[in-house]
Design a protein around this motif. Structure first.
Motif, mmCIF file in Angstrom:
data_model
loop_
_atom_site.group_PDB
_atom_site.id
_atom_site.type_symbol
_atom_site.label_atom_id
_atom_site.label_comp_id
_atom_site.label_asym_id
_atom_site.label_seq_id
_atom_site.Cartn_x
_atom_site.Cartn_y
_atom_site.Cartn_z
ATOM 1 N N TRP A 72 0.843 -1.207 0.000
ATOM 2 C CA TRP A 72 0.000 0.000 0.000
ATOM 3 C C TRP A 72 0.865 1.239 0.000
ATOM 4 O O TRP A 72 1.903 1.280 0.653
ATOM 5 N N LYS A 73 0.368 2.252 -0.716
ATOM 6 C CA LYS A 73 1.114 3.495 -0.917
ATOM 7 C C LYS A 73 0.346 4.657 -0.310
ATOM 8 O O LYS A 73 -0.845 4.827 -0.553
ATOM 9 N N LYS A 74 1.041 5.470 0.476
ATOM 10 C CA LYS A 74 0.460 6.701 0.998
ATOM 11 C C LYS A 74 1.207 7.869 0.375
ATOM 12 O O LYS A 74 2.434 7.887 0.360
ATOM 13 N N TRP B 189 -4.026 7.603 1.427
ATOM 14 C CA TRP B 189 -3.740 6.263 0.923
ATOM 15 C C TRP B 189 -4.250 6.205 -0.509
ATOM 16 O O TRP B 189 -5.405 6.523 -0.770
ATOM 17 N N GLY C 120 -2.474 -0.437 5.840
ATOM 18 C CA GLY C 120 -2.843 0.771 5.107
ATOM 19 C C GLY C 120 -3.938 1.537 5.811
ATOM 20 O O GLY C 120 -3.879 1.774 7.030
ATOM 21 N N VAL C 121 -4.952 1.944 5.048
ATOM 22 C CA VAL C 121 -6.016 2.771 5.599
ATOM 23 C C VAL C 121 -6.778 2.022 6.703
ATOM 24 O O VAL C 121 -7.262 2.642 7.661
#
Lengths: 167, 80, 167, 80
Positions: free
Chosen positions: A151-153, A162, B9-10
């Protein structure tokens, strides 16, 4: 250098036993996977992929751009479900070998903070022939963006989000 | 039974934790875990189209859970 | 290093004037071309292609294989019509930019004797997006093999032959 | 008129030279050069599907030649 690739052994632990039907389903060709908090080495990627039986080597380097849809990007942050990255990538590598007849498969990915201009990802394949090498490397990147648990923020002037894949 | 749930992540930010130990009724399925998470954590519901992995394999909602399973909440991925 | 790229100026001499209709048909992005009797540098290729506005960099490395259709290869020899290589490649680069919207284009090619395992060619492109980068780099290699005036002689255990393209 | 002809690859080996100066009748075309080469060099005929470049541009057989032109005999290419 090569010592850091004891991770090649992950496949033994993470491929579910039910799928390892017999010896021949295990490729004789290597899959190189590295998740790293420090800069990725393209020269290491190339020397790992080098194969005298292969005339074609395709390398993709994805770097962090200074803007995203017109918004100035400050830096990115990546996180991963590391063991699952390895098992999913091993499955993708076998898929590539079956579909495109390639040999070596490589994926290096950064974790944590990555600054503008730095490589976030290096993907590579080696193959006897070039058309298959291009197709397989493009497919590897497609699959990375579809199913590999990373995952990329994105940190911009407007805050941090995100990134969600565009359909 | 007790299972471990990992968040990324989120989802990790919504929950505020990387990892939780949860107690579930015997014979619970992955879908039951989804419902439990939606009750306890606003945002971990149909608004977030997340995948569930059980013991590092993508799993459907009818996947049977067992004591000591490791579940993971995987938001849409965005590597590369 | 960069000093060796005064050849970028070839375009001024070899693009026929009739095709340079106005300033805007001359790309603002660089085309790096090198024909060399000594080993090709992949790291030089990558650093030349690096572009902060580009997130995608695709590099193809074609190495000499130890066998060709089952016959053991000893080495290859290349020769080129050098000024025409430059003008044809400049036209191909403009074609790639028009068709795929890419920015940087690079082609390094060896001349003279090239041994097994050595890189005979490095092709590379940089682009904002990856799909176009893969397509453009594959297309660059296709065009190289169709129209760029370079010839390969294959030295095998059975003798030496000028390679003819397979249709 | 006098022109220069360059030979590459298998054509260079057939001719035994990298470069020749040739005298052609005024108003000759690229196709006339092809016929002259086929007469003088066995192999440089329809057996070899070569392209002609005049002054570094691929040229058809009806291309008019001029004094001091540089022609090049380009066998099928095989770079990469």
């Amino acid at each position: 250098m090569i010592g850091s690739f004891n991770r090649m052994m992950w496949r033994l632990f993470y491929l579910p036993l039910a799928e390892v039907k017999n010896e021949s389903t295990m490729s004789e060709f290597p899959t190189f996977i590295s998740l790293s908090h420090s800069p990725l080495s393209e020269s290491e990627a190339r020397s790992l992929l080098q194969d005298r039986g292969c005339g074609a080597h395709v390398l993709f380097v994805g770097t962090v751009r200074s803007s995203s849809q017109g918004v100035a990007v400050r830096h990115l942050e990546f996180e991963a479900y590391e063991p699952m990255v390895h098992s999913v990538l091993e499955e993708i590598a076998e898929e590539l070998r079956t579909q495109f007849g390639i040999r070596g498969v490589l994926l290096f990915h950064r974790l944590g903070r990555v600054d503008i201009g730095e490589a976030a990802v290096i993907a590579g394949v080696s193959s006897a022939h070039r058309k298959e090498a291009f197709q397989a490397c493009a497919h590897l990147m497609d699959r990375l963006k579809q199913t590999v648990p990373i995952w990329k923020k994105e940190f911009t002037q407007d805050g941090a989000v995100w990134v969600t894949p565009t359909p | 039974m007790k299972i471990t749930v990992l968040f990324f992540g989120v989802a990790r930010e919504l929950v505020g934790e990387r990892q939780l130990a949860l107690e579930l009724p015997a014979a619970s399925k992955a879908g039951d875990l989804r419902r439990l998470l939606a009750e306890r954590f606003p945002g971990l519901d149909s608004d977030l189209a997340y995948a569930l992995a059980i013991n590092e394999k993508f799993s459907g909602d009818d996947r049977q859970l067992q004591q000591d399973d490791v579940a993971a909440v995987l938001p849409p991925v965005s590597g590369g």
